[in-house]
Design a protein around this motif. Structure first.
Motif, PDB file in Angstrom:
ATOM      1  N   HIS A  15      36.082  30.131  24.064  1.00  0.00           N
ATOM      2  CA  HIS A  15      37.166  29.609  25.020  1.00  0.00           C
ATOM      3  C   HIS A  15      36.826  28.270  25.183  1.00  0.00           C
ATOM      4  N   ALA A  17      37.123  26.252  27.690  1.00  0.00           N
ATOM      5  CA  ALA A  17      36.285  25.996  28.963  1.00  0.00           C
ATOM      6  C   ALA A  17      34.744  26.029  28.891  1.00  0.00           C
ATOM      7  N   TRP A  20      33.340  23.618  26.071  1.00  0.00           N
ATOM      8  CA  TRP A  20      33.294  22.315  26.636  1.00  0.00           C
ATOM      9  C   TRP A  20      32.179  22.069  27.433  1.00  0.00           C
ATOM     10  N   ARG A  55      33.440  13.080  31.351  1.00  0.00           N
ATOM     11  CA  ARG A  55      33.117  13.371  32.753  1.00  0.00           C
ATOM     12  C   ARG A  55      32.511  11.954  33.482  1.00  0.00           C
ATOM     13  N   GLY A  78      43.366  22.170  35.250  1.00  0.00           N
ATOM     14  CA  GLY A  78      42.707  22.364  34.242  1.00  0.00           C
ATOM     15  C   GLY A  78      41.276  21.925  34.365  1.00  0.00           C
ATOM     16  N   THR A  79      40.698  22.602  35.545  1.00  0.00           N
ATOM     17  CA  THR A  79      39.198  22.234  36.198  1.00  0.00           C
ATOM     18  C   THR A  79      38.057  22.013  35.301  1.00  0.00           C
ATOM     19  N   GLY A  80      38.073  23.498  34.652  1.00  0.00           N
ATOM     20  CA  GLY A  80      37.042  23.709  33.684  1.00  0.00           C
ATOM     21  C   GLY A  80      35.768  24.361  34.255  1.00  0.00           C
ATOM     22  N   ASP A 104      42.884  26.212  37.382  1.00  0.00           N
ATOM     23  CA  ASP A 104      42.662  26.951  35.979  1.00  0.00           C
ATOM     24  C   ASP A 104      43.222  28.198  35.809  1.00  0.00           C
ATOM     25  N   ASN A 105      43.098  28.772  34.527  1.00  0.00           N
ATOM     26  CA  ASN A 105      43.905  29.987  34.179  1.00  0.00           C
ATOM     27  C   ASN A 105      42.661  31.054  33.499  1.00  0.00           C
ATOM     28  N   ASP A 106      41.409  30.437  33.546  1.00  0.00           N
ATOM     29  CA  ASP A 106      40.098  30.964  32.842  1.00  0.00           C
ATOM     30  C   ASP A 106      39.689  31.990  33.537  1.00  0.00           C
ATOM     31  N   ASP A 132      48.299  29.269  35.648  1.00  0.00           N
ATOM     32  CA  ASP A 132      48.649  28.713  34.477  1.00  0.00           C
ATOM     33  C   ASP A 132      49.796  27.579  34.561  1.00  0.00           C
ATOM     34  N   TYR A 133      49.119  26.417  34.031  1.00  0.00           N
ATOM     35  CA  TYR A 133      50.040  25.091  34.393  1.00  0.00           C
ATOM     36  C   TYR A 133      51.352  25.202  33.592  1.00  0.00           C
ATOM     37  N   MET A 158      42.829  16.169  33.183  1.00  0.00           N
ATOM     38  CA  MET A 158      41.490  15.814  32.360  1.00  0.00           C
ATOM     39  C   MET A 158      41.116  16.636  31.228  1.00  0.00           C
ATOM     40  N   GLY A 159      41.629  16.018  30.031  1.00  0.00           N
ATOM     41  CA  GLY A 159      41.491  16.750  28.755  1.00  0.00           C
ATOM     42  C   GLY A 159      41.788  18.230  28.796  1.00  0.00           C
ATOM     43  N   VAL A 160      43.031  18.416  29.094  1.00  0.00           N
ATOM     44  CA  VAL A 160      43.512  19.815  29.255  1.00  0.00           C
ATOM     45  C   VAL A 160      44.991  20.221  28.584  1.00  0.00           C
ATOM     46  N   HIS A 163      46.267  21.903  25.455  1.00  0.00           N
ATOM     47  CA  HIS A 163      46.705  23.377  25.421  1.00  0.00           C
ATOM     48  C   HIS A 163      48.205  23.667  25.816  1.00  0.00           C
TER      49      HIS A 163
HETATM   50  C1  LIG Z   1      38.613  20.966  27.907  1.00  0.00           C
HETATM   51  S1  LIG Z   1      38.455  21.886  29.264  1.00  0.00           S
HETATM   52  C2  LIG Z   1      38.457  20.568  30.405  1.00  0.00           C
HETATM   53  C3  LIG Z   1      37.798  20.800  31.887  1.00  0.00           C
HETATM   54  C4  LIG Z   1      37.607  19.667  32.865  1.00  0.00           C
HETATM   55  N1  LIG Z   1      38.936  19.098  33.221  1.00  0.00           N
HETATM   56  C5  LIG Z   1      36.771  18.394  32.359  1.00  0.00           C
HETATM   57  O1  LIG Z   1      37.446  17.297  32.614  1.00  0.00           O
HETATM   58  O2  LIG Z   1      35.586  18.728  32.124  1.00  0.00           O
HETATM   59  C6  LIG Z   1      40.045  22.456  29.366  1.00  0.00           C
HETATM   60  C7  LIG Z   1      40.220  23.406  30.398  1.00  0.00           C
HETATM   61  O3  LIG Z   1      41.933  23.726  30.615  1.00  0.00           O
HETATM   62  C8  LIG Z   1      42.069  25.015  31.006  1.00  0.00           C
HETATM   63  N2  LIG Z   1      43.267  25.436  30.634  1.00  0.00           N
HETATM   64  C9  LIG Z   1      43.808  25.618  29.745  1.00  0.00           C
HETATM   65  N3  LIG Z   1      44.923  26.224  29.335  1.00  0.00           N
HETATM   66  C10 LIG Z   1      45.436  26.075  30.570  1.00  0.00           C
HETATM   67  C11 LIG Z   1      46.522  26.492  31.420  1.00  0.00           C
HETATM   68  N4  LIG Z   1      47.655  26.840  30.515  1.00  0.00           N
HETATM   69  N5  LIG Z   1      46.528  26.426  32.619  1.00  0.00           N
HETATM   70  C12 LIG Z   1      45.497  26.062  33.684  1.00  0.00           C
HETATM   71  N6  LIG Z   1      44.350  25.528  32.744  1.00  0.00           N
HETATM   72  C13 LIG Z   1      44.267  25.586  31.472  1.00  0.00           C
HETATM   73  C14 LIG Z   1      41.005  25.800  30.450  1.00  0.00           C
HETATM   74  O4  LIG Z   1      40.541  26.902  31.127  1.00  0.00           O
HETATM   75  C15 LIG Z   1      39.724  24.741  30.545  1.00  0.00           C
HETATM   76  O5  LIG Z   1      39.126  25.144  31.798  1.00  0.00           O
END
Ligand SMILES: C[S@@+](CC[C@H](N)C(=O)[O-])C[C@H]1O[C@@H](n2cnc3c(N)ncnc32)[C@H](O)[C@@H]1O
Length: 267
Positions: A15, A17, A20, A55, A78-80, A104-106, A132-133, A158-160, A163
């Motif tokens: 996954h 998250a 990452w 970060r 998309g907190t992570g 976030d949705n994880d 889910d965004y 941020m990097g989300v 998806h």
């Molecule tokens: C690469 S990580 C980035 C985490 C964080 N923003 C950071 O800067 O470290 C991507 C994040 O997006 C979240 N994500 C992916 N698809 C998503 C969705 N459809 N809705 C909400 N969050 C989502 C994942 O669960 C993951 O936590």
């Protein structure tokens, strides 16, 4: 999701998250994520740099928004997995009363958020929405319980957004959220681009693992997400080059990477 529901965490597929988190040097990942992460590093040796530098960009951007722009409310979508220097810690260290809503949705992010994404100050508010965004209207409705949508909000992706199911979805998600926040709000966003073939190959390989695919996009497509907003200096740049404090010597030393973003104000 109610507090007493235990989310299902899949340990048989990697996954994003958790991978990452692994690349950022965190401990909240499983063997399947470390295998995928190591395979990714073989394909794109820059990926760990991207994770770590992302970060640092978050820290600089949030500090700027809190200290210079006076933002006291943040919506971090998309907190992570919580690692070092999370949004609420940076914002509340500048302004203790800051309110942060994470989304976030994880399921694993959810369990960690309950334990770790908590206030660092008595005046502050830190909450989490499991959503889910692709349904930004729901995120806005839930965030209204905590944030005051008549006051500026710092919206963060941020990097989300790689998806997002399609580019149209990506644009709709961001514009729906930005339409809901008032003038004086900010969008902070970055994403991986196709400038690096190694990164493109990495994302293609990841899609084959069964994880939700991550789509790198041309710089122009990422840049266009800021249309209609006022870019904060230095504008839309590689995230290693984004430094609002012009006298900081690290700016000139940082090597550009294929991760581009900006901080921009809603007029
Ligand atoms: C690469 S990580 C980035 C985490 C964080 N923003 C950071 O800067 O470290 C991507 C994040 O997006 C979240 N994500 C992916 N698809 C998503 C969705 N459809 N809705 C909400 N969050 C989502 C994942 O669960 C993951 O936590």
């Amino acid at each position: 999701m109610p507090e007493d529901v235990i989310p299902v965490i899949r340990t048989d597929i990697p996954h994003s998250a958790r991978i990452w988190n692994y690349w950022m040097g965190g401990k909240d990942n499983f063997e399947i994520d470390r295998i995928a992460g190591d395979a990714g590093t073989q394909v794109d040796p820059d990926i760990e740099t991207m994770a770590v530098q992302s970060r640092q960009f978050l820290v600089r951007a949030v500090r700027h928004l809190a200290a210079e722009a006076g933002i006291r409310q943040f919506l971090d979508i998309g907190t992570g997995l919580p690692t070092m220097q999370n949004t609420h810690e940076v914002a509340q260290s500048v302004a203790p009363e800051s309110k942060i809503v994470y989304v976030d949705n994880d399921p694993m992010v959810l369990t960690h958020a309950r334990a770790l994404l908590t206030n660092t100050t008595p005046e502050g508010v830190t909450t989490y929405i499991d959503s889910d965004y692709h349904e930004p209207e729901q995120i806005i409705a839930d965030a209204r319980n905590v944030l005051n949508f008549t006051q500026p909000i710092g919206v963060m992706f941020m990097g989300v957004l790689g998806h997002a199911r399609t580019y149209d979805d990506l644009r709709r998600i961001v514009s729906t959220v930005m339409d809901a926040v008032p003038s004086g709000s900010y969008l902070t966003m970055w994403d991986g681009t196709i400038d690096s073939q190694a990164y493109v190959d990495l994302c293609e390989g990841y899609a084959k693992t069964g994880g939700v695919p991550y789509v790198p996009r041309p710089q122009e497509e990422i840049r266009a997400v800021f249309d209609g907003l006022e870019l904060v200096s230095p504008g839309f740049v590689s995230i290693t080059q984004w430094w609002a404090d012009e006298d900081d010597s690290e700016l000139s030393e940082a090597r550009p990477i294929s991760a581009y973003g900006a901080v921009a104000r809603k007029p």
